[in-house]
Structure formats: structure tokens, C-alpha cells
Design an enzyme around this catalytic site. Structure first.
Site, PDB file in Angstrom:
ATOM      1  CD  GLU A 152      -0.557   3.490  -9.189  1.00  0.00           C
ATOM      2  OE1 GLU A 152      -1.110   4.597  -8.992  1.00  0.00           O
ATOM      3  OE2 GLU A 152      -0.084   2.813  -8.268  1.00  0.00           O
TER       4      GLU A 152
ATOM      5  CG  HIS B 285      -2.970   4.445  -5.816  1.00  0.00           C
ATOM      6  ND1 HIS B 285      -1.778   4.856  -6.340  1.00  0.00           N
ATOM      7  CD2 HIS B 285      -2.964   4.887  -4.525  1.00  0.00           C
ATOM      8  CE1 HIS B 285      -1.071   5.516  -5.434  1.00  0.00           C
ATOM      9  NE2 HIS B 285      -1.782   5.533  -4.317  1.00  0.00           N
TER      10      HIS B 285
ATOM     11  CG  ASP C 275      -4.376   0.383  -3.253  1.00  0.00           C
ATOM     12  OD1 ASP C 275      -5.442   0.152  -3.856  1.00  0.00           O
ATOM     13  OD2 ASP C 275      -4.067   1.520  -2.824  1.00  0.00           O
TER      14      ASP C 275
ATOM     15  NE  ARG D 113       3.153   7.193  -3.968  1.00  0.00           N
ATOM     16  CZ  ARG D 113       2.180   7.423  -3.088  1.00  0.00           C
ATOM     17  NH1 ARG D 113       1.553   6.380  -2.523  1.00  0.00           N
ATOM     18  NH2 ARG D 113       1.842   8.649  -2.755  1.00  0.00           N
TER      19      ARG D 113
ATOM     20  CB  VAL E  16      -0.967   0.015   1.206  1.00  0.00           C
ATOM     21  CG1 VAL E  16      -2.025  -1.065   1.063  1.00  0.00           C
ATOM     22  CG2 VAL E  16      -0.217  -0.143   2.534  1.00  0.00           C
TER      23      VAL E  16
END
Length: 317
Positions: A264, A283, A259, A235, A233
Site C-alpha cells: 500500500e 484502506h 480494502d 490485511r 478488510v
């Protein structure tokens, strides 16, 4: 600031400025201070910016009077913040505003993996009655070891909850000095490899920096014991993603909750979407309807400090 942020902070803005005359400027004009609120970022990622986010970032770049920027996020690894800091602009974050929400999400990831929910949900989708008695019982969490990388509000909150569930906690942080919780073993990022052979769980909650970028690569994953799992959780760039995929495919890791990703949005053709032992979320670990007010509170607190010449909270060094 955006019109939405201006409305959100209006009740406290005058008090924070101690009655000083001020002008709220929409993106595009020069300003001394900028507040990058969640609505500015919207659905943009740091890799792919939507036009309204890019316009705001360009306004920051083109504001010659800008002296301080406050970000809604807990991290400041978007390229624009590095550019601003390089020219002497102070950057602060909203670290802590969504920490409890991220802790809850990360804990949910741990519990879902520990209780084999990916397997159970896959069975549900095909209407298969598949009790875990037939595929191997889940291990008790009590007595397992959780290595938590990053010992800020998220890492500490996660450590407290996992400790209450009976796990042994090892915290990995930026300093060699003992952590505030003396009952937990503590070591620096550079010594992570020494504890990985004991890590039933590797939980990543650290900021992205030159010390943490690529911290978990193929060699680190290979040092973890059979049956280990990973939760990220922090990067995506903290992990070597191809090495992670190989470890999950080959069984070196039993599962992962992810996540965040190296790029992204995560590409539709990434193998991570379809691996049976992986939970993917976009995310969103820190998203909650109470964050906006908490972030605004941190900004207004810092604005008071700015006006008084006091040190700012969550300053990016």
C-alpha cells in the site's frame, strides 16, 4: 504524543494519571509512554512512510525509557511495533474502536457485490440502460454460507448482521474451541480449507500473524465453489494477491471487495483497479469522524490501568 493527541486527551489525562506530575513530550524527547494517534500515521502506510511518521517512529526507537506504546490502529503489524516488542516494550492497540465502522463497510461490500453494483455502475458510466434481467438475476443471500475468518469485534459484528439476512455463518478463528455464539460452526485457521467448498462468501477480518499470512492462496481459492466472492478488510498479506487476480480474471471467483493490499498504496498499474468484478477502496474501511474520541478513550482507560498496575487492554502478545 503529538500536539493534536495532547489536545484530544487533555480533559482526561490528569484524571487518568491520578494527579501524578507528568510531562507531555513532543516527538524527539525521551518518554516512558507513547501514544501513536491517527494524525501521526496520517497518509503513511506501513510500506511507505511519510517524513512526519518516520520521525515519530524514530523517536520511539530512540527513547531509552520507553516502556509502553499505545497505537490508534486495531493491528500492530507495522515493523516499528515488532522492534519495540523485541526490546521489551509493551504494545497495545485500539481494537474495537472502529469495529462497527469496518463492519458497516464490509457489509456494504457484500451487498454491492451481491446486488451486482459493479456491473450496474459500469453501465451508468456509459449511459447504458442494462437491467439485470438481461444478464442473469442475482442470487438470494438467504441460504448462502459466509465463512468469516477472524472472530474479534469485526468478525462477530459482521456475523450477526449476515445471520440476520439469512446467511449461514462459519467462523474461523485462532482456537479450536467453540466460538461464543454456539449457533455458528467454528474451527481454527488451520482447518479453513475444509469449509471452503461451502463458502459462497469468504470474509477476511483476522489480524495478520504468522498463522494468517498467506492463508488464502491459490489452493484455497481453487477449493471455493463457482460464483463465490471474497471480502478483505483485514490485511493484504493474508491473501496471495497474484493468485487472487488469476482467480478473478479466470472466473473462479465472481467478485471481490478489497480494502487492503499486499503493498500500500496499491500500484497504479495493478490489474485490480480495472477488473470489472472488483471493488477497490484505499484502506478506508474503518475511517469515521468518531474514531478519534473512541481511540483516546481506550488509551486513557489503559493509562489508568497502567498507573494502577493492572493488565492492559488489547495487549499485543
Amino acid at each position: 504524543m503529538s500536539p493534536q493527541a495532547a489536545a484530544q486527551t487533555a480533559p482526561g489525562l490528569q484524571a487518568a494519571l491520578d494527579g501524578r506530575a507528568h510531562l507531555v513530550v513532543s516527538p524527539g524527547g525521551d518518554a516512558d509512554i507513547a501514544f501513536v494517534s491517527r494524525d501521526v500515521t496520517g497518509l503513511s502506510t506501513k510500506h511507505e512512510l511519510l517524513p512526519h511518521t518516520l520521525a515519530f517512529h524514530d523517536a520511539l526507537r530512540n527513547a531509552p525509557s520507553l516502556r509502553w506504546v499505545h497505537a490508534h490502529s486495531a493491528g500492530a503489524d507495522r515493523p516499528v511495533y515488532g522492534e519495540l516488542r523485541a526490546r521489551g516494550v509493551e504494545v497495545t492497540t485500539s481494537s474495537g474502536a472502529n469495529a462497527s465502522v469496518v463492519v458497516q463497510t464490509a457489509l456494504a461490500g457484500v451487498l454491492m457485490l451481491a446486488r451486482q453494483f459493479p456491473q450496474l455502475l459500469a453501465a451508468q458510466r456509459v449511459h447504458a440502460w442494462s437491467p439485470l434481467l438481461g444478464s442473469g438475476l442475482p442470487r438470494d443471500l438467504a441460504g448462502q454460507t459466509a465463512v468469516i475468518v477472524g472472530w474479534g469485534p469485526i468478525g462477530q459484528g459482521l456475523g450477526a448482521l449476515l445471520s440476520a439476512l439469512g446467511l449461514r455463518i462459519v467462523c474461523v478463528r485462532g482456537s479450536e474451541a467453540p466460538a461464543a455464539a454456539p449457533a455458528h460452526e467454528s474451527l481454527s485457521y488451520e482447518r479453513l480449507h475444509t469449509v471452503l467448498p461451502r463458502a459462497d462468501w469468504l470474509l477476511l477480518a483476522c489480524p495478520l500473524s504468522e498463522r494468517t499470512r498467506g492463508l488464502v492462496g491459490a489452493a484455497a481459492l481453487a477449493r471455493m465453489p463457482a460464483g463465490a466472492r471474497l471480502v478483505n478488510v483485514s490485511r493484504g498479506e493474508v491473501v496471495d494477491e497474484p493468485a487472487l487476480i488469476d482467480a478473478l480474471r479466470g472466473g473462479a471467483l465472481s467478485g471481490a471487495y478489497l480494502d487492503v493490499f499486499a503493498h500500500e498504496p496499491l500500484s497504479a498499474d495493478s490489474p485490480l483497479w480495472d477488473l470489472p468484478n472488483v471493488i477497490v477502496t484505499p484502506h478506508t474501511a474503518g475511517h469515521s469522524d468518531g474514531n478519534e474520541a473512541r481511540v483516546a478513550g481506550i488509551f486513557l482507560d489503559n493509562l489508568q490501568r497502567w498507573m494502577r498496575g493492572e493488565p492492559l487492554l488489547n495487549r499485543v502478545a
